[in-house]
Scaffold this motif. Structure first.
Motif, PDB file in Angstrom:
ATOM      1  N   LYS A  78       0.834  -1.207   0.000  1.00 10.10           N
ATOM      2  CA  LYS A  78       0.000   0.000   0.000  1.00 10.10           C
ATOM      3  C   LYS A  78       0.864   1.252   0.000  1.00 10.10           C
ATOM      4  O   LYS A  78       0.566   2.236  -0.663  1.00 10.10           O
ATOM      5  CB  LYS A  78      -0.914   0.032   1.220  1.00 10.10           C
ATOM      6  N   MET A  79       1.940   1.230   0.768  1.00 11.42           N
ATOM      7  CA  MET A  79       2.778   2.417   0.890  1.00 11.42           C
ATOM      8  C   MET A  79       3.576   2.682  -0.378  1.00 11.42           C
ATOM      9  O   MET A  79       3.841   3.832  -0.716  1.00 11.42           O
ATOM     10  CB  MET A  79       3.702   2.318   2.109  1.00 11.42           C
ATOM     11  N   LEU A  80       3.921   1.628  -1.106  1.00 13.28           N
ATOM     12  CA  LEU A  80       4.557   1.827  -2.405  1.00 13.28           C
ATOM     13  C   LEU A  80       3.575   2.535  -3.338  1.00 13.28           C
ATOM     14  O   LEU A  80       3.952   3.439  -4.083  1.00 13.28           O
ATOM     15  CB  LEU A  80       5.018   0.499  -3.005  1.00 13.28           C
ATOM     16  N   GLY A  81       2.317   2.153  -3.261  1.00 13.96           N
ATOM     17  CA  GLY A  81       1.282   2.829  -4.050  1.00 13.96           C
ATOM     18  C   GLY A  81       1.162   4.294  -3.683  1.00 13.96           C
ATOM     19  O   GLY A  81       0.987   5.154  -4.549  1.00 13.96           O
ATOM     20  N   VAL A  82       1.264   4.599  -2.400  1.00 15.40           N
ATOM     21  CA  VAL A  82       1.200   6.001  -1.944  1.00 15.40           C
ATOM     22  C   VAL A  82       2.380   6.773  -2.534  1.00 15.40           C
ATOM     23  O   VAL A  82       2.196   7.857  -3.108  1.00 15.40           O
ATOM     24  CB  VAL A  82       1.226   6.083  -0.396  1.00 15.40           C
ATOM     25  N   CYS A  83       3.573   6.230  -2.417  1.00 18.11           N
ATOM     26  CA  CYS A  83       4.760   6.910  -2.938  1.00 18.11           C
ATOM     27  C   CYS A  83       4.679   7.056  -4.457  1.00 18.11           C
ATOM     28  O   CYS A  83       5.080   8.082  -5.017  1.00 18.11           O
ATOM     29  CB  CYS A  83       6.026   6.156  -2.547  1.00 18.11           C
ATOM     30  N   ARG A  84       4.138   6.056  -5.100  1.00 19.32           N
ATOM     31  CA  ARG A  84       4.003   6.081  -6.561  1.00 19.32           C
ATOM     32  C   ARG A  84       3.068   7.200  -7.014  1.00 19.32           C
ATOM     33  O   ARG A  84       3.211   7.743  -8.096  1.00 19.32           O
ATOM     34  CB  ARG A  84       3.509   4.703  -7.024  1.00 19.32           C
ATOM     35  N   GLN A  85       2.106   7.570  -6.177  1.00 14.45           N
ATOM     36  CA  GLN A  85       1.209   8.669  -6.519  1.00 14.45           C
ATOM     37  C   GLN A  85       1.973   9.981  -6.671  1.00 14.45           C
ATOM     38  O   GLN A  85       1.571  10.856  -7.424  1.00 14.45           O
ATOM     39  CB  GLN A  85       0.131   8.852  -5.444  1.00 14.45           C
ATOM     40  N   TYR A  86       3.046  10.135  -5.944  1.00 18.22           N
ATOM     41  CA  TYR A  86       3.799  11.384  -5.947  1.00 18.22           C
ATOM     42  C   TYR A  86       4.994  11.369  -6.886  1.00 18.22           C
ATOM     43  O   TYR A  86       5.445  12.409  -7.340  1.00 18.22           O
ATOM     44  CB  TYR A  86       4.269  11.711  -4.520  1.00 18.22           C
ATOM     45  N   VAL A  87       5.539  10.183  -7.145  1.00 18.94           N
ATOM     46  CA  VAL A  87       6.761  10.067  -7.933  1.00 18.94           C
ATOM     47  C   VAL A  87       6.510   9.089  -9.075  1.00 18.94           C
ATOM     48  O   VAL A  87       6.108   7.952  -8.837  1.00 18.94           O
ATOM     49  CB  VAL A  87       7.928   9.564  -7.039  1.00 18.94           C
ATOM     50  N   LYS A  88       6.762   9.541 -10.305  1.00 25.47           N
ATOM     51  CA  LYS A  88       6.509   8.715 -11.488  1.00 25.47           C
ATOM     52  C   LYS A  88       7.361   7.458 -11.527  1.00 25.47           C
ATOM     53  O   LYS A  88       6.878   6.385 -11.821  1.00 25.47           O
ATOM     54  CB  LYS A  88       6.843   9.500 -12.762  1.00 25.47           C
ATOM     55  N   PHE A 145       4.137  26.608  -8.554  1.00 22.52           N
ATOM     56  CA  PHE A 145       2.690  26.683  -8.610  1.00 22.52           C
ATOM     57  C   PHE A 145       2.359  27.708  -9.666  1.00 22.52           C
ATOM     58  O   PHE A 145       2.581  28.889  -9.500  1.00 22.52           O
ATOM     59  CB  PHE A 145       2.113  27.050  -7.237  1.00 22.52           C
ATOM     60  N   THR A 146       1.873  27.211 -10.773  1.00 20.11           N
ATOM     61  CA  THR A 146       1.719  28.041 -11.951  1.00 20.11           C
ATOM     62  C   THR A 146       0.419  28.823 -11.952  1.00 20.11           C
ATOM     63  O   THR A 146      -0.591  28.385 -11.417  1.00 20.11           O
ATOM     64  CB  THR A 146       1.814  27.178 -13.227  1.00 20.11           C
ATOM     65  N   LEU A 177       0.615  15.584 -14.895  1.00 18.85           N
ATOM     66  CA  LEU A 177       0.266  16.876 -14.300  1.00 18.85           C
ATOM     67  C   LEU A 177       1.528  17.670 -13.963  1.00 18.85           C
ATOM     68  O   LEU A 177       2.512  17.085 -13.513  1.00 18.85           O
ATOM     69  CB  LEU A 177      -0.517  16.678 -12.992  1.00 18.85           C
ATOM     70  N   PRO A 178       1.499  18.991 -14.136  1.00 13.90           N
ATOM     71  CA  PRO A 178       2.609  19.805 -13.620  1.00 13.90           C
ATOM     72  C   PRO A 178       2.749  19.551 -12.112  1.00 13.90           C
ATOM     73  O   PRO A 178       1.760  19.280 -11.421  1.00 13.90           O
ATOM     74  CB  PRO A 178       2.149  21.234 -13.901  1.00 13.90           C
ATOM     75  N   ASP A 179       3.974  19.632 -11.599  1.00 11.69           N
ATOM     76  CA  ASP A 179       4.257  19.233 -10.219  1.00 11.69           C
ATOM     77  C   ASP A 179       3.359  19.904  -9.180  1.00 11.69           C
ATOM     78  O   ASP A 179       2.883  19.249  -8.261  1.00 11.69           O
ATOM     79  CB  ASP A 179       5.725  19.486  -9.866  1.00 11.69           C
ATOM     80  N   GLY A 180       3.156  21.187  -9.289  1.00  9.79           N
ATOM     81  CA  GLY A 180       2.317  21.892  -8.312  1.00  9.79           C
ATOM     82  C   GLY A 180       0.884  21.377  -8.327  1.00  9.79           C
ATOM     83  O   GLY A 180       0.281  21.146  -7.274  1.00  9.79           O
ATOM     84  N   TYR A 181       0.335  21.192  -9.516  1.00 11.11           N
ATOM     85  CA  TYR A 181      -1.018  20.651  -9.646  1.00 11.11           C
ATOM     86  C   TYR A 181      -1.090  19.261  -9.021  1.00 11.11           C
ATOM     87  O   TYR A 181      -2.002  18.931  -8.283  1.00 11.11           O
ATOM     88  CB  TYR A 181      -1.418  20.501 -11.117  1.00 11.11           C
TER      89      TYR A 181
END
Length: 186
Positions: A35-45, A98-99, A128-132
């Protein structure tokens, strides 16, 4: 009547892990790592970076187990550590932008999203752009309020709201484009 504590095993497991018991730590890791790998994957490609961040997060979990006060779920506490580890990494890697860039959208409605694969949705989120992406993940996936996001990212609450709005519009527009390309390929 006998009252049975439902969480005795997990509390005992955490206590042993806090004392440095490697088997208990391994059990916790094995239980929560997918589950935590999935969480990290949400933030990092990149899957390798996500896995590295997850491992860093678990080091923090085991180092700070004594800080868990049995208030709320243990999984939620671990998840919060993973999210914070990812945010710290992304801030160090490149400053978040943040654009204020405006996107022009048509009013086409998004239909049949339930027929879209998880992989396609993840691909769109990755673009998505990083800020978005950061605000979208914190709000839509993690359930943070705009005031919490603003504090966590050192931005104003209105910036958080506008980034979420723009992220949603960006996702909608690119979802429509993706489906047009798929339809053209048929």
């Amino acid at each position: 009547m006998k009252i049975i504590s439902l969480h005795t095993k997990s509390q005992l497991q955490r206590k042993k892990a806090m004392q440095g018991n490697r088997e208990a730590q391994e059990e916790i890791f094995n239980e929560f790592s997918p589950k935590m790998l999935g969480v990290c994957r949400q933030y990092v490609k990149d899957m390798y970076h996500a896995e590295d961040l997850m491992l860093q997060g678990f080091l923090k979990v085991f180092k700070n187990l004594h800080k868990f006060k049995n208030e709320g779920s243990f999984e939620g506490w671990v998840r919060k550590i993973m999210v914070n580890t990812c945010i710290t990494y992304l801030r160090k890697k490149t400053p978040l932008e943040f654009t204020d860039e405006e996107y022009h959208f048509n009013n086409t409605t998004v239909e049949n999203i339930e027929n879209t694969s998880v992989e396609d949705i993840q691909r769109l989120i990755d673009l998505l752009p990083d800020g978005y992406k950061m605000v979208f993940n914190l709000y839509a996936i993690e359930g943070y309020k705009h005031s919490e996001i603003a504090e966590k990212l050192s931005i104003s609450e209105s910036t958080s709201k506008s980034q979420l709005f723009k992220a949603r519009k960006w996702l909608q527009a690119n979802y429509i484009k993706m489906n047009r390309i798929k339809d053209a390929d048929k």
